[in-house]
Design an enzyme around this catalytic site. Structure first.
Site, short mmCIF file in Angstrom:
data_model
loop_
_atom_site.label_atom_id
_atom_site.label_comp_id
_atom_site.label_asym_id
_atom_site.label_seq_id
_atom_site.Cartn_x
_atom_site.Cartn_y
_atom_site.Cartn_z
N ASP A 1 65.16 19.11 42.87
CA ASP A 1 66.04 18.36 43.77
C ASP A 1 65.84 16.85 43.66
OD1 ASP A 1 67.23 20.64 44.84
OD2 ASP A 1 65.79 20.83 46.47
N LYS B 1 64.70 26.11 40.14
CA LYS B 1 65.90 26.26 40.97
C LYS B 1 66.79 25.02 40.82
CE LYS B 1 66.22 25.72 45.58
NZ LYS B 1 67.51 25.04 45.80
N ASP C 1 71.33 27.86 42.35
CA ASP C 1 71.44 28.00 43.82
C ASP C 1 72.74 27.33 44.30
OD1 ASP C 1 70.87 28.30 46.52
OD2 ASP C 1 69.42 26.66 46.57
N LYS D 1 75.10 29.11 46.20
CA LYS D 1 75.50 29.76 47.46
C LYS D 1 77.02 29.93 47.58
CE LYS D 1 71.60 27.70 49.99
NZ LYS D 1 71.16 26.61 49.09
N LEU D 2 77.57 30.77 46.72
CA LEU D 2 79.03 30.95 46.72
C LEU D 2 79.55 31.49 48.05
CD1 LEU D 2 79.63 32.70 43.25
CD2 LEU D 2 79.41 30.25 43.74
N ASP E 1 83.61 32.21 49.39
CA ASP E 1 85.06 32.01 49.24
C ASP E 1 85.74 33.37 49.41
OD1 ASP E 1 87.64 30.93 48.42
OD2 ASP E 1 86.50 29.31 47.46
N PRO F 1 87.19 36.98 48.17
CA PRO F 1 86.55 37.87 47.19
C PRO F 1 86.93 37.59 45.73
CG PRO F 1 87.21 39.13 49.10
CD PRO F 1 87.73 37.73 49.33
N THR G 1 67.02 28.31 56.06
CA THR G 1 65.71 28.11 56.71
C THR G 1 65.65 26.81 57.52
OG1 THR G 1 65.06 27.44 54.49
CG2 THR G 1 64.19 29.51 55.28
N ARG H 1 59.92 19.87 47.88
CA ARG H 1 59.25 18.60 48.15
C ARG H 1 57.73 18.59 47.96
NH1 ARG H 1 63.19 17.76 53.22
NH2 ARG H 1 63.18 20.02 52.95
O1 C5P Z 1 61.90 20.74 49.59
P1 C5P Z 1 61.92 22.16 50.08
O2 C5P Z 1 60.69 22.94 49.66
O3 C5P Z 1 62.22 22.26 51.56
O4 C5P Z 1 63.15 22.79 49.28
C1 C5P Z 1 63.71 24.01 49.60
C2 C5P Z 1 64.86 24.25 48.67
O5 C5P Z 1 65.42 25.53 48.97
C3 C5P Z 1 66.02 23.25 48.78
O6 C5P Z 1 66.52 23.08 47.47
C4 C5P Z 1 67.06 23.96 49.65
O7 C5P Z 1 68.38 23.62 49.30
C5 C5P Z 1 66.82 25.42 49.31
N1 C5P Z 1 67.18 26.42 50.31
C6 C5P Z 1 66.69 26.42 51.62
N2 C5P Z 1 67.08 27.40 52.50
C7 C5P Z 1 67.88 28.39 52.10
C8 C5P Z 1 68.37 28.40 50.77
C9 C5P Z 1 67.98 27.41 49.91
O8 C5P Z 1 65.92 25.54 51.97
N3 C5P Z 1 68.17 29.38 52.93
#
Ligand code: C5P
Length: 227
Positions: free
Chosen positions: A8, A30, A59, A61-62, A64, A66, A118, A208
């Site tokens: 990221d 990812k 990643d 996350k589609l 839309d 079907p 999350t 991060r």
């Molecule tokens: O930096 P960090 O460890 O928080 O990164 C988490 C990664 O997981 C980010 O790229 C975020 O977009 C992704 N993600 C998430 N929660 C989800 C799906 C993906 O944090 N449910």
């Protein structure tokens, strides 16, 4: 358990520099919105050039209708990635259509469904989905399982229950992992490695805590030593 490192960083060059530092480790990478929208398939190819054994999780996350989701899934087939995801809230019809469209390929990527992001608190989640995270995440996981997907994206706190109501082979991938209690940032439901391990998580996603470190390879090494 597998470690999935979130790429990221702000530029393609910085991301590739990170990938290069991790070239000798058995990790998944990812690629999310930021990188894919900006750098596209070229970026995916550059990763594989650094080490063809790297596995890539796209990643995007589609979400839309079907037919559009199934079309997109077929386009993803052409990218050579190893895993991608859709939103479970797109519904069973859409998820089934995606899986049906991929049936004709001998080898297809792992397909996961996002349950609850999350970054949501229970309150924020309920405002949108009018139910609490646990109940709804379980329901979404059941839907994804019944639609033929391979697993779900969820928090480490939901992993065990999801496997109990679907199957132990139904995969869980959990972001929001702070391996050694690092700053949570915008993540609300964070867990450490031991928690994820006990919760039978298949993939942990760490962003991060790795890419913001001056020695990302050392952090990866420390994480893998805990597996
Ligand atoms: O930096 P960090 O460890 O928080 O990164 C988490 C990664 O997981 C980010 O790229 C975020 O977009 C992704 N993600 C998430 N929660 C989800 C799906 C993906 O944090 N449910």
């Amino acid at each position: 358990m597998k470690l999935c490192v979130a790429l990221d960083l702000p530029t393609k060059e910085e991301n590739l520099e990170l990938v290069y530092k991790l070239k000798d480790y058995d990790v998944w990478l990812k690629v999310g919105f930021r990188s894919y929208i900006r750098d596209g398939k070229d970026f995916l190819d550059s990763i594989k050039k650094i080490n063809p054994n790297f596995k890539i999780f796209l990643d995007l996350k589609l979400y839309d209708i079907p037919n559009t989701m199934a079309d997109a899934a077929e386009s993803i087939m052409g990218l050579g990635v190893d895993m991608f995801n859709v939103h479970a809230s797109s519904g069973k019809k859409a998820m089934k259509e995606v899986m049906k469209r991929l049936e004709k390929y001998d080898k297809r990527p792992i397909v996961l469904a996002v349950t609850a992001l999350t970054s949501f608190t229970n309150e924020e989640f309920s405002e949108i989905y009018t139910d609490n995270i646990t109940t709804k995440a379980n329901q979404f996981a059941k839907d994804a399982n019944e639609s033929g997907l391979d697993g779900v994206v969820c928090s480490a706190f939901e992993s065990k229950a999801i496997k109990d109501i679907t199957s132990q082979n139904f995969m869980t991938l959990t972001p929001g992992i702070r391996p050694f209690g690092e700053d949570a940032g915008d993540q609300k439901r964070v867990a450490d490695i031991s928690y994820a391990k006990n919760a039978m998580v298949d993939f942990i996603v760490v962003g991060r805590p790795i890419y913001q470190s001056k020695t990302p390879d050392e952090v990866v090494k420390k994480i893998l030593a805990k597996f």
